[in-house]
Structures are given as C-alpha cells and as structure tokens.
Design a protein around this motif. Structure first.
Motif, PDB file in Angstrom:
ATOM      1  N   MET A   1      -5.008  -1.834  -1.994  1.00 32.65           N
ATOM      2  CA  MET A   1      -5.404  -1.865  -0.486  1.00 32.65           C
ATOM      3  C   MET A   1      -5.202  -2.913   0.187  1.00 32.65           C
ATOM      4  O   MET A   1      -4.921  -2.996   1.415  1.00 32.65           O
ATOM      5  N   SER A   2      -5.424  -4.072  -0.444  1.00 30.84           N
ATOM      6  CA  SER A   2      -5.489  -5.447  -0.054  1.00 30.84           C
ATOM      7  C   SER A   2      -3.806  -5.623   0.653  1.00 30.84           C
ATOM      8  O   SER A   2      -3.554  -6.315   1.496  1.00 30.84           O
ATOM      9  N   ASP A   3      -2.909  -5.214  -0.185  1.00 30.97           N
ATOM     10  CA  ASP A   3      -1.469  -5.388   0.207  1.00 30.97           C
ATOM     11  C   ASP A   3      -1.263  -4.678   1.459  1.00 30.97           C
ATOM     12  O   ASP A   3      -0.317  -5.099   2.269  1.00 30.97           O
ATOM     13  N   LEU A   4      -1.678  -3.489   1.688  1.00 34.92           N
ATOM     14  CA  LEU A   4      -1.463  -2.648   2.935  1.00 34.92           C
ATOM     15  C   LEU A   4      -2.309  -3.744   4.232  1.00 34.92           C
ATOM     16  O   LEU A   4      -1.848  -3.824   5.229  1.00 34.92           O
ATOM     17  N   GLN A   5      -3.415  -4.099   3.896  1.00 33.95           N
ATOM     18  CA  GLN A   5      -4.173  -4.853   4.797  1.00 33.95           C
ATOM     19  C   GLN A   5      -3.563  -6.055   5.274  1.00 33.95           C
ATOM     20  O   GLN A   5      -3.459  -6.343   6.451  1.00 33.95           O
ATOM     21  N   THR A   6      -2.750  -6.711   4.337  1.00 28.73           N
ATOM     22  CA  THR A   6      -2.185  -8.051   4.584  1.00 28.73           C
ATOM     23  C   THR A   6      -0.465  -7.798   5.073  1.00 28.73           C
ATOM     24  O   THR A   6       0.151  -8.761   5.231  1.00 28.73           O
ATOM     25  N   ALA A   7      -0.023  -6.735   5.177  1.00 29.47           N
ATOM     26  CA  ALA A   7       1.275  -6.242   5.762  1.00 29.47           C
ATOM     27  C   ALA A   7       2.219  -6.254   4.534  1.00 29.47           C
ATOM     28  O   ALA A   7       3.237  -6.346   4.695  1.00 29.47           O
ATOM     29  N   GLU A   8       1.948  -6.677   3.304  1.00 31.56           N
ATOM     30  CA  GLU A   8       2.863  -6.709   2.250  1.00 31.56           C
ATOM     31  C   GLU A   8       3.378  -5.361   2.119  1.00 31.56           C
ATOM     32  O   GLU A   8       4.526  -5.315   1.482  1.00 31.56           O
ATOM     33  N   LEU A   9       2.668  -4.417   2.200  1.00 28.43           N
ATOM     34  CA  LEU A   9       3.116  -2.989   2.067  1.00 28.43           C
ATOM     35  C   LEU A   9       2.793  -2.560   3.382  1.00 28.43           C
ATOM     36  O   LEU A   9       1.881  -2.738   4.298  1.00 28.43           O
ATOM     37  N   ASP A  10       3.579  -1.262   3.626  1.00 29.11           N
ATOM     38  CA  ASP A  10       3.513  -0.661   4.917  1.00 29.11           C
ATOM     39  C   ASP A  10       2.956   0.788   4.832  1.00 29.11           C
ATOM     40  O   ASP A  10       2.207   1.021   5.579  1.00 29.11           O
ATOM     41  N   PHE A  11       2.852   1.258   3.422  1.00 30.69           N
ATOM     42  CA  PHE A  11       2.447   2.573   3.195  1.00 30.69           C
ATOM     43  C   PHE A  11       2.178   2.499   1.671  1.00 30.69           C
ATOM     44  O   PHE A  11       2.782   2.055   0.849  1.00 30.69           O
ATOM     45  N   ALA A  12       1.327   3.325   0.942  1.00 29.87           N
ATOM     46  CA  ALA A  12       0.857   3.525  -0.152  1.00 29.87           C
ATOM     47  C   ALA A  12       0.498   4.833  -0.474  1.00 29.87           C
ATOM     48  O   ALA A  12      -0.171   5.515   0.197  1.00 29.87           O
ATOM     49  N   LEU A  13       0.683   5.376  -1.771  1.00 34.12           N
ATOM     50  CA  LEU A  13       0.004   6.453  -2.194  1.00 34.12           C
ATOM     51  C   LEU A  13      -1.136   5.968  -3.213  1.00 34.12           C
ATOM     52  O   LEU A  13      -0.909   5.197  -3.852  1.00 34.12           O
ATOM     53  N   VAL A  14      -2.316   6.314  -3.000  1.00 29.19           N
ATOM     54  CA  VAL A  14      -3.419   5.899  -3.548  1.00 29.19           C
ATOM     55  C   VAL A  14      -4.313   7.197  -4.063  1.00 29.19           C
ATOM     56  O   VAL A  14      -4.114   8.099  -3.570  1.00 29.19           O
ATOM     57  N   LEU A  15      -5.095   6.649  -5.109  1.00 25.92           N
ATOM     58  CA  LEU A  15      -5.835   7.594  -5.822  1.00 25.92           C
ATOM     59  C   LEU A  15      -7.339   7.824  -4.560  1.00 25.92           C
ATOM     60  O   LEU A  15      -7.816   6.606  -4.147  1.00 25.92           O
TER      61      LEU A  15
END
Length: 164
Positions: A1-15
């Motif tokens: 989730m932190s990678d999404l918040q810092t814009a390292e990732l744009d989208f993630a599949l999460v539990l």
C-alpha cells in the motif's frame, strides 16, 4: 500500500480488507479456500471434511505480517470450528507447499489445484466454516491516469464474468 501512496505503483491487486484515506479500494473476487494436504494424510482421499477434522494437524501459515486479513480469517474459522490451530509460519508459497508435500502439516490455499499441481499434494474442501479470500483493486484516488481507469475496467469485467 505504501508503494501506491508514494506513486511507485499506480495500481495493485490486494488482499482485503484494506483501507487508506488516500486510496480507493474495490472488491473484485471472493474465493473459498481449500486445504492442501499430503497424499498420505488420512483425509486426502475424502475430498471434503469438516474443518474440525484437522484440529490435531499443524497449520502451515504465511507470516501474519505478510497477509494479516488471510491469517486472521483462517484463525477465526478454526476458532468457530472449535479449536486453535497449531501453526508453523513461513513466508513463501513454495515453502508452504513443500512442507505439505513432506507431510509436515496442512496449508490453506485459494489457488486452483492446477496452479499448484503436485503428485504429493491433494486438495480437500472444508465444510463450514471455510476461510474466504477476498481480492481487490487499489489505486490512488487522485490519479487521473486513463491507463489505471482502463485496467480497473478490465478487472471489473473479468470479475463479473467469473461470477456468472
């Protein structure tokens, strides 16, 4: 989730469950988990058994920090079935299924048997209560990316086809 918040990732599949005020999270898939057991396990031939039948087994689990929702769901289901699971924690699916194949314990999986096929492992459906794995999509609310919107739409379409 932190990678999404810092814009390292744009989208993630999460539990699921997951929440964060700067992120949008949308459920996509619910899947009933089944137990992977060694072929020599007493319940291997049954194909289905009450969860309480595994009360004396060791449960090979992912580290709680890796997937707290899944960990807690498994522990909760065992409690409802009347026992507290004896656990051996590991941090890799390969390690977990290897230990199952070696008859060290049992392991809940959400994958289909063909994804984890092995001559030494059998999958057993547990009667209620059975843990449910929930998968969702997560992205930054403030992200105007057309790519994220398109990918999310594809996930929604795939999810709705799975439900039909």
């Amino acid at each position: 989730m932190s990678d999404l918040q810092t814009a390292e990732l744009d989208f993630a599949l999460v539990l699921l469950p997951q929440s964060h005020r700067a992120l949008s999270v949308e459920p996509l898939l619910k899947q009933r988990m089944r137990l992977a057991v060694s072929r020599s396990h007493p319940r291997a031939a049954s194909g289905r058994a009450p969860l309480s039948a595994f009360s004396s087994d060791r449960f090979i689990m992912h580290m709680r920090g890796d997937a707290p929702a899944m960990y807690d769901e498994i522990v909760r289901c065992c409690a409802v079935a009347g026992f507290r699971p004896r656990m051996l924690e590991r941090n890799s699916d390969n390690t977990c299924t290897g230990l199952v194949a070696a008859n060290v314990g049992v392991h809940f999986v959400a994958a289909t048997p063909d994804c984890l096929s092995s001559a030494e492992i059998v999958f057993v459906e547990s009667d209620e209560p059975a843990p449910i794995l929930e998968l969702g999509a997560a992205w930054r609310m403030s992200d105007p990316s057309r790519l994220v919107a398109d990918f999310l739409e594809r996930c929604r379409n795939a999810s709705s086809q799975d439900k039909n």
